[in-house]
Scaffold this motif. Structure first.
Motif, PDB file in Angstrom:
ATOM      1  N   LEU A 193       0.131  12.818   3.906  1.00 41.96           N
ATOM      2  CA  LEU A 193      -0.934  11.985   3.344  1.00 41.96           C
ATOM      3  C   LEU A 193      -0.511  10.518   3.331  1.00 41.96           C
ATOM      4  N   LEU A 239     -13.398   5.143   8.512  1.00 40.06           N
ATOM      5  CA  LEU A 239     -12.342   6.152   8.371  1.00 40.06           C
ATOM      6  C   LEU A 239     -12.660   7.078   7.204  1.00 40.06           C
ATOM      7  N   GLY A 240     -13.131   6.490   6.090  1.00 41.97           N
ATOM      8  CA  GLY A 240     -13.509   7.305   4.946  1.00 41.97           C
ATOM      9  C   GLY A 240     -14.651   8.240   5.293  1.00 41.97           C
ATOM     10  N   GLY A 264     -12.512   0.423   7.915  1.00 45.32           N
ATOM     11  CA  GLY A 264     -11.923   1.214   6.837  1.00 45.32           C
ATOM     12  C   GLY A 264     -12.906   2.217   6.272  1.00 45.32           C
ATOM     13  N   SER A 306      -3.668   4.285   8.559  1.00 45.83           N
ATOM     14  CA  SER A 306      -5.029   3.753   8.494  1.00 45.83           C
ATOM     15  C   SER A 306      -5.026   2.314   8.000  1.00 45.83           C
ATOM     16  N   ALA A 307      -4.075   1.972   7.119  1.00 48.04           N
ATOM     17  CA  ALA A 307      -3.976   0.571   6.698  1.00 48.04           C
ATOM     18  C   ALA A 307      -3.637  -0.311   7.895  1.00 48.04           C
ATOM     19  N   VAL A 366      -6.744  -0.678  10.056  1.00 46.31           N
ATOM     20  CA  VAL A 366      -7.732  -1.598   9.491  1.00 46.31           C
ATOM     21  C   VAL A 366      -7.310  -3.041   9.745  1.00 46.31           C
ATOM     22  N   ILE A 367      -6.035  -3.333   9.495  1.00 49.04           N
ATOM     23  CA  ILE A 367      -5.551  -4.701   9.685  1.00 49.04           C
ATOM     24  C   ILE A 367      -5.636  -5.113  11.149  1.00 49.04           C
ATOM     25  N   PHE A 407      -2.226   7.328   5.237  1.00 48.35           N
ATOM     26  CA  PHE A 407      -2.572   6.082   4.543  1.00 48.35           C
ATOM     27  C   PHE A 407      -1.943   4.887   5.248  1.00 48.35           C
ATOM     28  N   ILE A 425       0.835  -1.199   0.000  1.00 50.62           N
ATOM     29  CA  ILE A 425       0.000   0.000   0.000  1.00 50.62           C
ATOM     30  C   ILE A 425       0.869   1.247   0.000  1.00 50.62           C
TER      31      ILE A 425
END
Lengths: 275, 328
Positions: free
Chosen positions: B296, B265-266, B262, B303-304, B307-308, B300, B25
């Protein structure tokens, strides 16, 4: 077909949804006749309240809100539809191959799908639009790029279930080409869940598009509901209807599509319903 | 192997599998952002009004933007591996520090949202399923269908109109009244008051989803053999519902809630920008327009990881809720 309609119309919500959706579609198609000219054109004094000279009043720059709503319907439906077709197309190919072949092909394709599911989808869409510039085709691409993974998983599951059915095995034994088996034999049999998911995906796409436009990442040359809400936002205190009206338009359209999707589900998967 | 050790092993293997995904990612986003028109130097020069080419070149050199892309990428990945997320030129501070500062408002908002949407969703789904096809069920289902179709940002704006502008009950923007210098309990109450509207806004969509999921799961469970057996044994309906059906029906809701971290978060990008909530979502949005790509990328990356981590936690929670599920 008759049987289909009978099952569809048994769901009252779906019929209402279809009526509302038809109205929105008709408005979108005839937008150019009802409100000819550019919806960005100002036509009167700014901040006219609704139900006066103009049906929904005028906005901060004296643009007709009703014209914006009708032209916005066109944008929302078009973007929602094309983005979904794109996403479903990609999902069918990837999910179909993964489900049909299994093994390492499935492994690789599913890793890629999971990879995209790990990235927060809305932020990813924002970044894509910002990088590619806010044009309508880029917005469609960005929405498709974040909506395909869940459909792919669904298609894969369906294909995996079909893979060992007798008619598919028969095709394999007959020496039929894999591509033919995938697209001519299995795909038609998995079409109904794909159609149902696709119809719900149109609603999701419209919601994503409106959120993008609200944040200022819509195509500046195209009128859209999200843009109207974003533009009216600063005047919430004095002219709340500038935000309220386009929001209701989004709500009704998305609601109608969801209801139709559920009706399609009832009509196309009768076995599921009767359980 | 004991169950606890099994869990530790499982968690360790899952985390090890996650490393290449996170790195992938990072690399993809890095390359993607290279395609963006303009860089930090352009934005800074644009803000200064004008800049000589020499000044621009100097800026690029300072940010390392004059290096070839592959070298920049290599350096970036190497730094990430040692948890050095680089420097934010816009905020003039290290990215990691900045993100940590903005992380807790977002966690607060997400936590409140999860609690609200899962809790109320389970409750409403239960109420609807317990009296299926009555007016109560219909009412809850219609409410859920409507909430499911409402754009988040619009709900936020309308809540502001009603509760902040018309009645003046709740604050419309920010996370606390900074000018009041509240301390202790007063500060907690103040933040809680600011939290109400954003949390309701963000949870409405998920609440609707969980309500429908819970209702469907409950109805499915009611048709199972074990419920028939329990009824035949003369177990009361109340006991069947709470002791047996609810416990099984909660599982799909928990899975869904985990999957949607995820997406939450969006959603927080939108909600945070409506309410001016100083969290990660707003930060991501601002850094995108400021071409603050280090920041940024850092968001990212984080947040990845988030999520994991949450997905792993949900899977572990699963094995507590349903011991039959095996850890593969």
């Amino acid at each position: 077909m008759k049987e289909f309609w009978k099952r569809f119309s048994r769901n009252k919500g779906a019929v209402i949804g279809l009526l509302v959706l038809s109205l929105v579609v008709i408005l979108a198609i005839t937008a150019g006749f009802i409100f000819p000219g550019d919806p960005f054109q100002s036509v009167g004094k700014p901040f006219e309240p609704p139900f006066g000279e103009f049906l929904f009043g005028t906005d901060t720059l004296g643009r007709d809100v009703a014209a914006g709503i009708v032209h916005g319907a066109r944008t929302s439906l078009l973007i929602g539809l094309i983005a979904t077709v794109l996403a479903v197309g990609v999902a069918t190919i990837i999910g179909g191959f993964a489900g049909y072949y299994g093994g390492w092909i499935d492994d690789i394709l599913m890793r890629i799908t999971e990879f995209f599911q790990t990235i927060p989808s809305f932020i990813f869409a924002l970044v894509l639009v910002a990088i590619l510039s806010a044009q309508i085709e880029n917005i469609v691409f960005a929405i498709a790029a974040v909506t395909w993974p869940p459909i792919t998983r669904l298609v894969r599951g369906e294909f995996m279930a079909m893979r060992n059915r007798e008619f598919v095995q028969a095709c394999v034994v007959l020496g039929m080409n894999d591509l033919l088996i995938i697209f001519r034999e299995i795909l038609p049999n998995t079409l109904s869940p794909i159609i149902v998911t696709g119809s719900l995906m149109v609603a999701t796409a419209i919601l994503i598009e409106s959120a993008l436009a609200f944040l200022g990442l819509g195509d500046p040359n195209v009128m859209s509901w999200g843009f109207m809400i974003g533009a009216g936002r600063t005047f919430l205190r004095t002219a709340w209807w500038l935000c309220a009206i386009p929001g209701i338009a989004i709500l009704l359209t998305v609601l109608a599509i969801n209801l139709v999707g559920e009706g399609l589900n009832d009509a196309l998967n009768p076995r599921l319903r009767n359980q | 192997m004991s169950l606890a050790r099994k869990r530790v092993h499982y968690a360790g293997r899952r985390l090890a599998q996650a490393v290449p995904i996170v790195l992938g990612i990072v690399v993809m986003n890095f390359l993607l952002l290279q395609l963006a028109p303009g860089d930090a130097a352009d934005v800074l020069a644009g803000e200064a009004g004008s800049a000589t080419p020499e000044y621009m070149a100097m800026l690029r050199e300072r940010f390392g933007l004059d290096q070839p892309v592959w070298l920049q990428l290599l350096i970036y990945v190497k730094n990430i591996l040692s948890l050095d997320l680089g420097f934010s030129f816009r905020h003039n501070m290290p990215v990691l520090e900045l993100i940590m500062e903005r992380l807790w408002p977002t966690l607060l908002l997400m936590g409140a949202t999860l609690l609200l949407s899962v809790g109320v969703g389970i409750l409403l789904g239960l109420l609807a399923a317990a009296r299926v096809n009555t007016w109560r069920d219909t009412f809850i289902s219609v409410l859920a269908i409507i909430s499911y179709a409402t754009p988040l940002f619009w709900v936020g704006l309308m809540l502001i109109v009603v509760f902040s502008l018309k009645f003046d009950w709740l604050p419309a923007t920010g996370m606390e009244s900074v000018a009041m210098f509240y301390e202790g309990w007063d500060r907690v109450v103040d933040i809680a008051r600011h939290l109400v509207l954003p949390a309701i806004t963000l949870s409405l969509f998920y609440l609707a989803l969980y309500t429908r999921l819970m209702r469907a799961a409950m109805l499915e469970q009611y048709g199972m053999d074990y419920v028939v057996t329990a009824r035949a044994k003369g177990v009361t309906e109340q006991r069947i519902t709470f002791k047996h059906v609810v416990r099984n029906a909660v599982l799909p809701v928990v899975t869904m809630a985990g999957i949607q971290v995820g997406s939450l978060l969006g959603g927080s990008v939108v909600v945070e920008s409506v309410f001016g909530w100083p969290g990660l979502g707003l930060l991501a949005f601002q850094s995108l327009f400021a071409r603050d790509f280090n920041l940024l990328l850092g968001i990212f990356f984080l947040s990845a990881c988030l999520v994991i981590l949450v997905n792993l936690l949900v899977d572990l929670l699963y094995t507590f809720l349903d011991p039959r599920i095996e850890m593969k």
